[in-house]
Scaffold this active site. Sequence first.
Site, PDB file in Angstrom:
ATOM      1  N   PHE A  84       0.813  -1.221   0.000  1.00  0.00           N
ATOM      2  CA  PHE A  84       0.000   0.000   0.000  1.00  0.00           C
ATOM      3  C   PHE A  84       0.845   1.270   0.000  1.00  0.00           C
ATOM      4  CE2 PHE A  84       0.803  -0.117   4.605  1.00  0.00           C
ATOM      5  CZ  PHE A  84       0.982   1.227   4.884  1.00  0.00           C
ATOM      6  N   LYS A 134      -1.093  -7.078  -9.239  1.00  0.00           N
ATOM      7  CA  LYS A 134      -2.068  -7.163  -8.149  1.00  0.00           C
ATOM      8  C   LYS A 134      -1.649  -6.119  -7.110  1.00  0.00           C
ATOM      9  CE  LYS A 134      -3.082  -8.266  -4.466  1.00  0.00           C
ATOM     10  NZ  LYS A 134      -3.503  -7.270  -3.437  1.00  0.00           N
ATOM     11  N   GLU A 173      -5.001  -3.692  -2.028  1.00  0.00           N
ATOM     12  CA  GLU A 173      -6.444  -3.424  -2.041  1.00  0.00           C
ATOM     13  C   GLU A 173      -6.789  -2.164  -1.246  1.00  0.00           C
ATOM     14  OE1 GLU A 173      -4.674  -5.779  -0.683  1.00  0.00           O
ATOM     15  OE2 GLU A 173      -5.726  -6.929   0.856  1.00  0.00           O
ATOM     16  N   SER A 222       5.504  -6.904   3.190  1.00  0.00           N
ATOM     17  CA  SER A 222       6.088  -7.200   4.507  1.00  0.00           C
ATOM     18  C   SER A 222       6.849  -8.527   4.472  1.00  0.00           C
ATOM     19  CB  SER A 222       4.973  -7.253   5.547  1.00  0.00           C
ATOM     20  OG  SER A 222       4.060  -8.275   5.188  1.00  0.00           O
ATOM     21  N   CYS A 271       9.386   1.920   3.346  1.00  0.00           N
ATOM     22  CA  CYS A 271      10.278   0.794   3.653  1.00  0.00           C
ATOM     23  C   CYS A 271      11.692   1.285   3.893  1.00  0.00           C
ATOM     24  CB  CYS A 271      10.269  -0.192   2.505  1.00  0.00           C
ATOM     25  SG  CYS A 271      10.791   0.574   0.977  1.00  0.00           S
ATOM     26  N   GLU A 297       8.981  -4.315  13.003  1.00  0.00           N
ATOM     27  CA  GLU A 297       8.754  -3.215  12.069  1.00  0.00           C
ATOM     28  C   GLU A 297       7.420  -2.574  12.439  1.00  0.00           C
ATOM     29  OE1 GLU A 297       7.655  -4.026   7.948  1.00  0.00           O
ATOM     30  OE2 GLU A 297       8.865  -2.336   7.307  1.00  0.00           O
TER      31      GLU A 297
END
Length: 497
Positions: free
Chosen positions: A148, A172, A175, A225, A280, A382
Amino acid sequence: MIIDHWIDGGRVPNSTPDQAPITDPATGHETGQVGLAASTDIDAAVASAKRAFATWRDASLARRTEIMFSFRRLLDDNRSRLAEAITTQHGKVFADALGEVQRGIEVAEFACGIPHLLRGEMTPDVSTSVDAFSMRQPLGVVAGITPFNFPIMVPMWMVPMAIACGNTFVLKPSEKDPAGSMLLAELFGDAGLPPGVLNVLHGDANAVNGLLDHPDVSAVSFVGSTPIARHIYQRATAAGKRVQALGGAKNHMVVLPDADIGQAADAAVSAGYGSAGERCMAISVVVAVGDVGDRLIPAMVERTNALRIGPGMSEQPMDMGALVTAAHRDRVRGYVDLGESEGAELVLDGRDLHVEGHPDGFWLGPCLFDRVTPDMKIYQDEIFGPVLAVVRVDTYDEAVALVNANPYGNGTAIFTNDGGAARLFQREVQVGMVGINVPIPVPMAYHSFGGWKDSLFGDTHVYGAEGVKFYTRYKAVTVRWPDPNERGVDLGFPQAT
Ligand code: NAD
């Protein structure tokens, strides 16, 4: 607003009523729904990509380049539209979203050079009347699964390189913020990309696993992740696919006593709280060496208190926006509660932040912990939010040992004015991307991006030369055009003569 799939060059509704809500993080309001692909949708997207591959693989480099140049121009013309799609679903501020778009454009620019990048090598006369050459060929249908936090940039790390190399693609996206990838598909279509070369399939774990198991998918690029990256790598390699799976991070910024403390404080605050820590490459741990903590923390507090926090699209420019969802904000806030109970010193507490006129937004102000120790969960996990931890150590060696003992190895930085110490650090630190007085060392498009250890499963980084390598297969060809008078059977192993 309902976000459909993009299959075979146009919008296609989901085959089932399954949907997930999309929210605007600044208001907390639902703004739309996205379909969650079932097996019929997955098959349709992969079949479209497979059909398109039959011709796209042979598209001339001139044609591919022409499309890539047009795409690059369309991206440039649509910067604001793309950035707005990011901000209204992700929550980061508009200026930051424009920066994300720019870094994506740079990969499209690099992909415009594909004729040069795919040039093989040729050696004439390796034996009598024999020449040898190499070429790189596309893999087939590639699946890309993205997180995301960079809804435009991370798909752009993958798609331009993969299709310029002659593959077709099923993307993909997350969402949580799927609008950006639909704009990319639209712009590629406007640039002349044939239907089916890029498909966008929306969904959750079900869609991902369908792609991982699909016999017509040849390779998978994943960014997300670490637990999911590990799963993707294991499942897709077991199904015989080529996989690069980039995972999570816990990026340390080491500050040596000789560093410019003002510069280090600017960097720590920018890299810790930019995009609300949802990067990240965000700095999540500041390693203060010697007496640095006592000088650095007040400078960081002063800068953090001046940050403007509010809606990413507001007329008055903001520095930091909302977190992506209420659930994520609550998870991050839970870590602040945990840090207190673990005994870390909470220097800045953003839990009570209220943004005027936006009571339901997913807000969390910057939080700063001092005297964090490696046994604490807030150090180990994290967190992926605006929570910075300061760990104090006595020496440079302790700082490097701390970074190297961490299971993640995405990015790191050192702040110092000692060139020798910096040079030693760049050599001995066990991390994939290193900054010397640079807090977020994201490599340019002509280098490659990727971490070490639990931050990357597989052995190729994304984009740049490594991207070309990942999206192509090497072939060596040996050619004999014999002298018409040369004949004869020879059962020996071929040797150059
Ligand atoms: P995520 O791992 O939850 O999701 C990433 C993708 O995987 C999404 O498309 C999601 O739909 C899918 N997914 C989620 N759960 C799944 C499951 N059980 N099985 C199969 N697929 C699943 O990550 P996120 O929360 O969207 O993004 C944030 C994470 O991404 C952070 O950990 C961050 O460090 C990481 N990230 C890493 C890099 C990098 O370059 N290393 C870059 C950006 C983000």
